[in-house]
Design a protein around this motif. Structure first.
Motif, short mmCIF file in Angstrom:
data_model
loop_
_atom_site.label_atom_id
_atom_site.label_comp_id
_atom_site.label_asym_id
_atom_site.label_seq_id
_atom_site.Cartn_x
_atom_site.Cartn_y
_atom_site.Cartn_z
N PHE A 1 15.61 -1.27 -6.71
CA PHE A 1 15.21 0.23 -7.44
C PHE A 1 14.20 0.14 -6.58
O PHE A 1 13.46 -0.98 -6.46
N LYS A 2 14.16 1.18 -6.07
CA LYS A 2 12.79 1.57 -4.93
C LYS A 2 11.53 1.55 -6.04
O LYS A 2 11.54 1.82 -7.17
N ILE A 3 10.42 0.70 -6.33
CA ILE A 3 8.60 0.50 -6.73
C ILE A 3 8.06 1.90 -6.49
O ILE A 3 7.75 1.77 -4.42
N LYS A 4 7.73 2.65 -7.31
CA LYS A 4 6.82 3.61 -6.81
C LYS A 4 4.96 2.90 -6.71
O LYS A 4 4.60 1.83 -7.81
N ILE A 5 4.55 3.25 -6.18
CA ILE A 5 3.29 2.75 -4.98
C ILE A 5 2.24 3.07 -5.57
O ILE A 5 2.08 4.66 -4.62
N GLU A 6 1.68 2.61 -6.11
CA GLU A 6 0.26 4.01 -6.41
C GLU A 6 -1.00 3.57 -6.13
O GLU A 6 -1.84 4.11 -6.00
N SER A 7 -1.00 2.60 -5.20
CA SER A 7 -2.36 2.70 -4.46
C SER A 7 -2.54 2.25 -3.41
O SER A 7 -0.87 0.87 -3.41
N THR B 1 1.18 -1.29 0.32
CA THR B 1 0.24 0.12 -0.14
C THR B 1 0.64 1.48 0.40
O THR B 1 2.03 1.37 -0.14
N LYS B 2 0.46 2.80 0.11
CA LYS B 2 0.92 3.79 0.20
C LYS B 2 2.22 4.12 1.55
O LYS B 2 2.55 4.91 1.42
N GLU B 3 1.61 3.28 2.03
CA GLU B 3 1.76 3.31 3.77
C GLU B 3 3.94 2.73 3.40
O GLU B 3 4.39 1.82 3.96
N ASN B 4 3.95 1.00 2.29
CA ASN B 4 5.16 0.69 2.53
C ASN B 4 5.98 1.25 1.06
O ASN B 4 5.78 1.86 0.65
N GLU B 5 7.07 0.95 2.12
CA GLU B 5 8.33 1.21 0.82
C GLU B 5 8.33 -0.01 0.21
O GLU B 5 9.45 -1.06 1.19
N VAL B 6 9.27 -0.33 -0.82
CA VAL B 6 9.43 -1.71 -1.52
C VAL B 6 10.84 -1.00 -2.58
O VAL B 6 10.58 -0.66 -3.42
N TYR B 7 11.82 -2.15 -2.08
CA TYR B 7 12.90 -2.38 -3.41
C TYR B 7 13.21 -3.56 -3.72
O TYR B 7 13.19 -4.38 -3.25
#
Length: 214
Positions: free
Chosen positions: A208-214, A194-200
């Motif tokens: 690379f860091k993934i842009k979370i859209e939802s 979710t937007k509360e997460n950061e995903v690498y």
């Protein structure tokens, strides 16, 4: 090849191998190597190449050489099952490193702690230090940031049309980061961010860091 983040005033480098380096503590953190799993598969007839066994050790040695840590902390599932031929390879690897080794025991770590203690590896259930909690299973504990493994996190990316790509990843929430499995042939589990997460995400030798859209 690496990505650096700051948590609670401390610097952590995420490596494309799935390892994490805590710079201020000179500590390399690695989760879910599952040494012995490839030999276990081969013993039961799986067509896994013999050279895959050495790959885990070679990769581990590569990152140890790169970061030269004073400490190495394994976040559980260091060895997949009971003793097999890979234990000798592990003993040989331990003999080559000057770092202090720690094992936060996981559910697959069924080998006697005495075996590890004979190699000067400290076996513990968890580590709490400087506001951080290091465990095998993800945990939430008030006032602490948790580093954990166990889940083998991955993210599924949608491409053109109906194409999908699944990549292992570091999966971060407000007070927790789940590390990807380090070992070969360990499998992954897709998590829904979710937007509360950061995903690498990890793609070969890139992170690379993934842009979370939802």
């Amino acid at each position: 090849m690496t990505e650096s983040i700051v948590l609670n005033g401390q610097t952590f480098t995420l490596h494309c191998s799935g390892a994490l380096f805590w710079e201020e503590k000179s500590t390399l953190i690695v989760s879910d190597i599952h040494f012995g799993k490839i030999s276990h598969f081969r013993k039961h007839g799986a067509a896994v190449p013999q050279k895959a066994i050495q790959k885990n050790f070679t990769l581990l040695e590569t990152i140890v050489t790169q970061f030269t840590p004073k400490n190495i902390c394994f976040l559980g599932d260091l060895f997949h099952s009971s003793l097999n031929a890979e234990w000798i390879l592990f003993e040989n690897w331990v003999a080559t490193t000057n770092a202090q080794l720690y094992l936060v025991a996981g559910n697959h770590d069924i080998i006697s702690p005495l075996r590890y203690e004979a190699l000067n590896i400290q076996v513990v259930s968890e580590i709490v230090t400087q506001g951080f909690l290091l465990t095998h299973h993800p945990e939430e504990r008030e006032g602490l940031f948790n580093f954990a493994g166990h889940i083998h996190p991955a993210i599924k990316l949608k491409g053109i049309g109906k194409q999908f790509l699944k990549l292992a990843c570091f999966f971060k929430s407000n007070n927790q980061m789940i590390l990807p499995a380090f070992g070969e042939f360990t499998g992954t589990f897709v998590l829904q961010p979710t937007k509360e997460n950061e995903v690498y995400a990890i793609a070969k030798e890139e992170i690379f860091k993934i842009k979370i859209e939802s």
